[in-house]
Design an enzyme around this catalytic site. Structure first.
Site, PDB file in Angstrom:
ATOM      1  N   SER A 233      -6.926   7.081  -0.708  1.00  0.00           N
ATOM      2  CA  SER A 233      -7.568   7.488  -1.962  1.00  0.00           C
ATOM      3  C   SER A 233      -8.671   8.373  -1.622  1.00  0.00           C
ATOM      4  O   SER A 233      -9.229   8.210  -0.489  1.00  0.00           O
ATOM      5  CB  SER A 233      -7.899   6.229  -2.644  1.00  0.00           C
ATOM      6  OG  SER A 233      -8.568   6.709  -3.880  1.00  0.00           O
TER       7      SER A 233
ATOM      8  N   TYR B 136     -12.146  -2.125  -3.773  1.00  0.00           N
ATOM      9  CA  TYR B 136     -10.849  -1.622  -3.621  1.00  0.00           C
ATOM     10  C   TYR B 136     -11.300  -0.191  -2.606  1.00  0.00           C
ATOM     11  O   TYR B 136     -10.458   0.062  -1.858  1.00  0.00           O
ATOM     12  CB  TYR B 136     -10.452  -1.010  -5.116  1.00  0.00           C
ATOM     13  CG  TYR B 136      -9.421   0.300  -5.117  1.00  0.00           C
ATOM     14  CD1 TYR B 136      -7.848  -0.032  -4.325  1.00  0.00           C
ATOM     15  CD2 TYR B 136      -9.574   1.309  -5.405  1.00  0.00           C
ATOM     16  CE1 TYR B 136      -7.157   0.794  -4.335  1.00  0.00           C
ATOM     17  CE2 TYR B 136      -8.613   2.410  -5.215  1.00  0.00           C
ATOM     18  CZ  TYR B 136      -7.278   2.108  -4.750  1.00  0.00           C
ATOM     19  OH  TYR B 136      -6.455   3.230  -4.742  1.00  0.00           O
TER      20      TYR B 136
HETATM   21  O1  NJP Z   1       0.428   2.110  -8.408  1.00  0.00           O
HETATM   22  P1  NJP Z   1       1.497   1.257  -9.064  1.00  0.00           P
HETATM   23  P2  NJP Z   1       0.518   3.530  -7.565  1.00  0.00           P
HETATM   24  N1  NJP Z   1       3.465  -6.732  -1.958  1.00  0.00           N
HETATM   25  O2  NJP Z   1       0.832   0.012  -9.284  1.00  0.00           O
HETATM   26  C1  NJP Z   1       3.399  -2.395  -5.068  1.00  0.00           C
HETATM   27  C2  NJP Z   1      -2.795   4.570  -4.253  1.00  0.00           C
HETATM   28  N2  NJP Z   1      -3.507   5.304  -5.279  1.00  0.00           N
HETATM   29  O3  NJP Z   1       2.081   4.024  -7.254  1.00  0.00           O
HETATM   30  O4  NJP Z   1       5.249  -5.578  -5.839  1.00  0.00           O
HETATM   31  C3  NJP Z   1       4.259  -5.696  -2.327  1.00  0.00           C
HETATM   32  O5  NJP Z   1       2.333   1.829 -10.067  1.00  0.00           O
HETATM   33  C4  NJP Z   1       4.190  -2.543  -6.390  1.00  0.00           C
HETATM   34  O6  NJP Z   1       5.305  -2.997  -6.521  1.00  0.00           O
HETATM   35  P3  NJP Z   1       5.534  -4.921  -7.112  1.00  0.00           P
HETATM   36  C5  NJP Z   1      -2.956   3.154  -4.477  1.00  0.00           C
HETATM   37  O7  NJP Z   1      -3.989   2.491  -3.952  1.00  0.00           O
HETATM   38  C6  NJP Z   1      -3.398   5.289  -6.479  1.00  0.00           C
HETATM   39  O8  NJP Z   1      -0.328   4.394  -8.308  1.00  0.00           O
HETATM   40  O9  NJP Z   1       6.930  -4.570  -7.444  1.00  0.00           O
HETATM   41  N3  NJP Z   1       4.073  -4.511  -2.855  1.00  0.00           N
HETATM   42  C7  NJP Z   1       4.183  -1.081  -6.596  1.00  0.00           C
HETATM   43  O10 NJP Z   1       5.468  -0.638  -6.375  1.00  0.00           O
HETATM   44  C8  NJP Z   1      -1.469   2.718  -3.610  1.00  0.00           C
HETATM   45  O11 NJP Z   1      -1.936   2.426  -2.459  1.00  0.00           O
HETATM   46  C9  NJP Z   1      -4.021   6.326  -7.475  1.00  0.00           C
HETATM   47  O12 NJP Z   1       4.410  -4.882  -8.087  1.00  0.00           O
HETATM   48  C10 NJP Z   1       3.153  -4.624  -3.867  1.00  0.00           C
HETATM   49  C11 NJP Z   1       3.086  -0.440  -5.799  1.00  0.00           C
HETATM   50  O13 NJP Z   1       2.651  -1.277  -4.841  1.00  0.00           O
HETATM   51  C12 NJP Z   1      -0.640   3.705  -3.772  1.00  0.00           C
HETATM   52  O14 NJP Z   1      -1.503   5.012  -4.408  1.00  0.00           O
HETATM   53  C13 NJP Z   1      -5.022   7.049  -6.921  1.00  0.00           C
HETATM   54  C14 NJP Z   1       2.173  -5.524  -3.892  1.00  0.00           C
HETATM   55  C15 NJP Z   1       1.873   0.105  -6.863  1.00  0.00           C
HETATM   56  O15 NJP Z   1       2.549   0.695  -7.756  1.00  0.00           O
HETATM   57  C16 NJP Z   1       0.309   3.540  -5.018  1.00  0.00           C
HETATM   58  O16 NJP Z   1      -0.149   3.236  -6.300  1.00  0.00           O
HETATM   59  C17 NJP Z   1      -5.388   6.620  -5.672  1.00  0.00           C
HETATM   60  C18 NJP Z   1       2.528  -6.932  -2.975  1.00  0.00           C
HETATM   61  N4  NJP Z   1       1.679  -7.727  -2.754  1.00  0.00           N
HETATM   62  C19 NJP Z   1      -4.727   5.985  -4.662  1.00  0.00           C
HETATM   63  N5  NJP Z   1       1.240  -5.310  -4.632  1.00  0.00           N
HETATM   64  C20 NJP Z   1      -3.461   6.350  -8.886  1.00  0.00           C
HETATM   65  N6  NJP Z   1      -2.533   5.920  -9.349  1.00  0.00           N
HETATM   66  O17 NJP Z   1      -4.438   6.927  -9.597  1.00  0.00           O
HETATM   67  C21 NJP Z   1       1.704  -4.140  -5.253  1.00  0.00           C
HETATM   68  O18 NJP Z   1      -6.499   7.469  -5.340  1.00  0.00           O
HETATM   69  N7  NJP Z   1       2.601  -3.760  -4.751  1.00  0.00           N
END
Ligand code: NJP
Length: 316
Positions: free
Chosen positions: A143, A156
């Site tokens: 990020s 974070y």
């Molecule tokens: O977020 P979101 P993004 N075990 O919440 C999964 C970075 N980022 O796509 O398990 C396995 O829509 C969750 O799946 P589920 C951010 O830090 C974002 O935006 O089914 N999986 C879902 O597929 C992250 O590293 C922004 O709930 C787990 C996914 O993660 C990446 O981009 C800005 C889990 C999250 O999808 C993707 O985030 C930035 C677990 N314990 C960096 N916990 C932004 N969106 O603005 C969660 O600078 N997941």
């Protein structure tokens, strides 16, 4: 990695947002994909769609990235079913909202388990297979707050700083094995990220997420397209927009103004949170009265001075 067709990839956090977009973009390039996340139904549906649309092999492996045993099993399954792994996209992650001095340590540890240790375990599990295949690419989704500390999101931010550090070290160590380590640094992206962030604030049990993003972000597909390009080119660090790169470069070059900017951001984020928690307005009329009074007074004085100077000039 110039040619992607018929390569194999694991994408974590593939149930929605950036991960789902990267999985789709890879499948579109002819890459066979293993999708990991906790939401089994969502990744199974996406795997079906990708197989049907792009004629690639797509497999859903429900995985909790905070559990090292499940992460190791994910990599084993991918290797067994697809014969090895060429690309690992460590994208799963979540945010945490809370001041450094009051954040709950169990919450903070959980976020580190997913955003940092889950990534390290996945890298350790996948590298032997990549070495055996003569190389590969590891993409770690970090990020811009892995470069600039985020007030009320220090925990974070810390996970992403740590990811940045470990990626830099791994890149150097794995060079001789022809394994690229790419760090993707998105800024604000239109996903459900804010809604799924953990709230770690005392007496805020009712508030489960900093529900909405403060500003509109870029579409996750833009992050995915840039990520595919970076995999092909073997880039080190990737920003999604010129503005993201500019913000990071300016912040690192001018630490003094950055520190003041962060103080202002602290105030704004705290106010937004109070607004969500208690329906408080972002700024109260009372608070507005003082700066508005100063601005109005200043403008009045300037107008008076201007007219007085003009009259003097006309007379003289
Ligand atoms: O977020 P979101 P993004 N075990 O919440 C999964 C970075 N980022 O796509 O398990 C396995 O829509 C969750 O799946 P589920 C951010 O830090 C974002 O935006 O089914 N999986 C879902 O597929 C992250 O590293 C922004 O709930 C787990 C996914 O993660 C990446 O981009 C800005 C889990 C999250 O999808 C993707 O985030 C930035 C677990 N314990 C960096 N916990 C932004 N969106 O603005 C969660 O600078 N997941």
């Amino acid at each position: 990695m110039k040619h992607l067709r018929d390569r194999t990839a694991i994408v974590t956090g593939a149930s929605r947002g950036i991960g789902a977009a990267i999985a789709q973009a890879l499948a579109q390039e002819g890459v066979h994909v293993v999708l990991a996340a906790r939401s089994a139904d969502r990744i199974e549906q996406l795997a079906d769609d990708l197989q049907r649309t792009y004629a690639v092999r797509a497999l859903a492996v429900p995985t909790d990235m905070s559990d090292p045993a499940q992460v190791a099993a994910l990599v084993q399954t991918a290797e067994r079913v697809l014969g090895g792994v060429d690309i690992l996209v460590n994208n799963a992650g979540l945010g945490i909202y809370g001041d450094v001095v009051t954040v709950d340590l169990a919450d903070l540890r959980y976020v580190f388990d997913v955003n940092f240790f889950g990534v390290v375990v996945a890298m350790q599990a996948v590298v032997p297979s990549m070495r055996a295949r003569g190389g590969g690419t590891i993409v770690n989704v970090s990020s811009i707050v892995g470069k600039i500390p985020q007030p009320q999101g220090g925990g974070y931010s810390a996970t992403k700083y740590a990811l940045q550090a470990i990626s830099g070290a791994a890149r150097a160590e794995l060079k001789r094995n022809h394994i690229d380590v790419v760090v993707v640094c998105p800024g604000l992206t239109d996903t459900e990220f804010a809604a799924h962030s953990r709230i770690s604030v005392p007496d805020a049990e009712g508030v489960t997420g900093e529900r909405t993003a403060p500003l509109p972000g870029v579409p996750p597909q833009k992050v995915a397209t840039r990520t595919i390009q970076a995999i092909r080119r073997g880039e080190r660090e990737v920003y999604i927009s010129f503005l993201d790169r500019l913000i990071v470069t300016a912040a690192l070059a001018f630490p003094g103004p950055l520190a003041w900017g962060l103080v202002l951001m602290t105030w704004i984020r705290r106010r937004r949170f109070e607004q969500m928690q208690r329906g408080k307005p972002l700024v109260t009329a009372q608070e507005l009265a003082v700066p508005v009074g100063w601005v109005a007074g200043g403008l009045g004085a300037a107008a008076f001075l201007w007219r007085w100077l003009r009259r003097r000039r006309d007379r003289g």
